[in-house]
Design an enzyme around this catalytic site. Structure first.
Site, PDB file in Angstrom:
ATOM      1  N   ARG A 260       0.875  -1.182   0.000  1.00  0.00           N
ATOM      2  CA  ARG A 260       0.000   0.000   0.000  1.00  0.00           C
ATOM      3  C   ARG A 260       0.902   1.219   0.000  1.00  0.00           C
ATOM      4  NH1 ARG A 260      -2.225   0.735   5.504  1.00  0.00           N
ATOM      5  NH2 ARG A 260      -0.872   2.555   5.537  1.00  0.00           N
ATOM      6  N   HIS A 264      -3.505   4.510   4.771  1.00  0.00           N
ATOM      7  CA  HIS A 264      -4.618   3.548   4.743  1.00  0.00           C
ATOM      8  C   HIS A 264      -5.840   4.167   4.062  1.00  0.00           C
ATOM      9  CE1 HIS A 264      -7.526   0.545   5.847  1.00  0.00           C
ATOM     10  NE2 HIS A 264      -8.235   1.463   6.474  1.00  0.00           N
ATOM     11  N   TYR A 273       3.456   5.208  11.823  1.00  0.00           N
ATOM     12  CA  TYR A 273       3.739   3.817  12.189  1.00  0.00           C
ATOM     13  C   TYR A 273       4.617   3.037  11.207  1.00  0.00           C
ATOM     14  CZ  TYR A 273      -0.392   3.233   9.179  1.00  0.00           C
ATOM     15  OH  TYR A 273      -1.284   3.295   8.140  1.00  0.00           O
TER      16      TYR A 273
HETATM   17  C1  LIG Z   1     -14.988  -6.149  10.729  1.00  0.00           C
HETATM   18  C2  LIG Z   1     -14.185  -4.885  10.694  1.00  0.00           C
HETATM   19  N1  LIG Z   1     -13.254  -4.648  11.646  1.00  0.00           N
HETATM   20  C3  LIG Z   1     -12.516  -3.527  11.608  1.00  0.00           C
HETATM   21  C4  LIG Z   1     -12.709  -2.600  10.623  1.00  0.00           C
HETATM   22  C5  LIG Z   1     -11.847  -1.332  10.574  1.00  0.00           C
HETATM   23  N2  LIG Z   1     -10.907  -1.491   9.453  1.00  0.00           N
HETATM   24  C6  LIG Z   1     -11.144  -0.929   8.258  1.00  0.00           C
HETATM   25  S1  LIG Z   1      -9.962  -1.302   7.156  1.00  0.00           S
HETATM   26  C7  LIG Z   1      -9.091  -2.205   8.280  1.00  0.00           C
HETATM   27  C8  LIG Z   1      -7.810  -2.871   7.892  1.00  0.00           C
HETATM   28  C9  LIG Z   1      -7.938  -3.695   6.658  1.00  0.00           C
HETATM   29  O1  LIG Z   1      -6.671  -4.186   6.285  1.00  0.00           O
HETATM   30  P1  LIG Z   1      -6.532  -5.188   5.093  1.00  0.00           P
HETATM   31  O2  LIG Z   1      -7.582  -6.245   5.186  1.00  0.00           O
HETATM   32  O3  LIG Z   1      -5.131  -5.646   5.051  1.00  0.00           O
HETATM   33  O4  LIG Z   1      -6.902  -4.318   3.807  1.00  0.00           O
HETATM   34  P2  LIG Z   1      -6.110  -3.016   3.283  1.00  0.00           P
HETATM   35  O5  LIG Z   1      -6.784  -1.848   3.940  1.00  0.00           O
HETATM   36  O6  LIG Z   1      -4.694  -3.142   3.687  1.00  0.00           O
HETATM   37  O7  LIG Z   1      -6.304  -2.991   1.804  1.00  0.00           O
HETATM   38  C10 LIG Z   1      -9.736  -2.208   9.504  1.00  0.00           C
HETATM   39  C11 LIG Z   1      -9.240  -2.903  10.686  1.00  0.00           C
HETATM   40  C12 LIG Z   1     -13.705  -2.864   9.648  1.00  0.00           C
HETATM   41  N3  LIG Z   1     -13.933  -2.044   8.636  1.00  0.00           N
HETATM   42  N4  LIG Z   1     -14.409  -4.026   9.699  1.00  0.00           N
END
Ligand SMILES: Cc1ncc(C[n+]2csc(CCOP(=O)(O)OP(=O)(O)O)c2C)c(N)n1
Ligand SMILES: [Mg+2]
Length: 363
Positions: A260, A264, A273
């Site tokens: 990425r 985020h 971080y």
């Molecule tokens: C069930 C749930 N828990 C927490 C969140 C908050 N949240 C949004 S994105 C994220 C991280 C996602 O990381 P990843 O799956 O690696 O996808 P990326 O954003 O890196 O593409 C979190 C914890 C959420 N949207 N849904």
């Protein structure tokens, strides 16, 4: 021999067709795509980068809501969507999938409209089997497994694709979805964009597995790791998996190793971080530059082509943004409008309450 038999994730093997400098390191595995398709793959990645940057700019100008940038994910997204048959297969995407939408031919104006806060923007046009994107991490994996099961019952020879991040692999939904897919041999293609981070949680804190791809073994179906910044590797692995799914061969799990490159979302500051050096290292593996070097080597790229695709992409993007902004603003009542065909009594009373509040506020 199939790719999943040739590349064993437990041995640290990863499919890579283009080297880091864009040179063809595995000519034997080069997908047999005509020159026009290769140029199209590149054009879609460039358009993804530009349209993504446009969304970021709009957010900073207060014209678009919170946005999750796809910068760095272009090869994963375009490579995954390129071989999908959007009116036959089904696709269950997540919130970081702009290039996938673009490749599938989703109306750009609708895409921006949604991120401007209008749920209506997510309404999928007829002939495009694209499910609403999932914000709850991993929930789309269950929907996809269910759609895979439905395809089996209806005896449809289709594939069901779902995409998700590395963070989704530690959700219960991931386990349930993949377990279900394995037991019922559903026609699923699970593509994990392992971009090293789930907001501020690094990949090492996500799972103690050496690779994410090897998790497939526990569910009884093939898993393969691919270089997610290599468009040819992603396309080749997904194409094989789509074929396996459509021909009754069951599910496949693909880990596309990428990065990425941005924060985020627009609500995050990744400098808090992650080390600057890490970002720099991955910038040198930019999926677009790699594909460009490959095309140039094949005499399929020059400055005129670059200018041409950029101009066309920007013109489409600007038109789509203008169209989205010309639509009426979202009404507060819309939060009730797009989930149920008929609202439950409790929602009806909540809507009535909201209307009273709005009236008191003179709106
Ligand atoms: C069930 C749930 N828990 C927490 C969140 C908050 N949240 C949004 S994105 C994220 C991280 C996602 O990381 P990843 O799956 O690696 O996808 P990326 O954003 O890196 O593409 C979190 C914890 C959420 N949207 N849904
Ligand atoms: Mg991630």
């Amino acid at each position: 021999m199939s790719l999943v038999d040739r590349f064993d994730p437990t041995k640290g093997e990863r499919l890579e067709i283009l080297g880091p400098d864009g040179r063809l390191v595995r000519p034997d595995l080069e997908p047999s795509l005509p020159p026009e398709s290769l140029r199209r793959l590149y054009g879609l990645m460039v358009a993804t980068r530009l349209g993504d940057q446009k969304a970021m700019n709009l957010q900073r100008q207060g014209r678009l809501g919170t946005f999750a940038s796809s910068r760095g994910h272009e090869a994963c997204q375009v490579g995954t969507a390129f071989g999908v048959l959007p009116s036959e297969d089904w696709i269950f995407p997540y919130f970081r999938d702009f290039g996938l939408y673009l490749t599938l031919g989703y109306p750009l104006a609708d895409f921006y409209h949604y991120w401007m806060g209008h749920e209506a923007g997510l309404r999928t046009p007829d002939g495009l089997n694209l499910f609403s994107l999932a914000i709850p991490v991993g929930s789309q994996i269950l929907h996809a497994a269910g759609a895979g099961m439905a395809a089996g019952i209806l005896e449809k020879r289709i594939a069901v694709v779902s995409t998700f991040g590395d963070g989704a692999t530690s959700e219960g939904d991931f386990h349930e979805g993949l377990n279900f897919a394995g037991v019922f041999r559903t026609p699923n293609v699970f593509v994990c964009y392992n971009n090293q981070w789930a907001i501020s949680t690094p990949r090492r804190r996500q799972t103690a597995s050496e690779t994410i791809a090897e998790k497939a073994a526990a569910y009884g179906f093939p898993g393969i790791a691919v270089d997610g910044n290599d468009i040819l590797a992603v396309f080749a692995a997904v194409s094989e998996a789509l074929e396996r799914a459509r021909s009754g061969g069951g599910p496949t799990f693909i880990e596309a190793v990428t990065y990425r490159m941005g924060d985020h979302t627009t609500a995050d500051d990744a400098r808090k971080y992650r080390p600057e050096g890490e970002v720099k290292t991955w910038e040198s593996r930019d999926p677009i530059l790699r594909c460009r070097a490959y095309l140039r080597e094949k005499d399929l790229w020059d400055e005129t082509f670059e200018t041409d695709i950029k101009e066309k992409a920007m013109s489409n993007i600007e038109k789509a943004v203008a169209e989205a902004e010309a639509r009426p603003a979202a009404a507060p009542e819309d939060v009730f409008a797009f989930t149920y065909r008929e609202m439950t009594p409790r929602l009806q009373s909540q809507l009535a309450e909201l209307r009273e509040i709005l009236e008191e506020a003179g709106r």
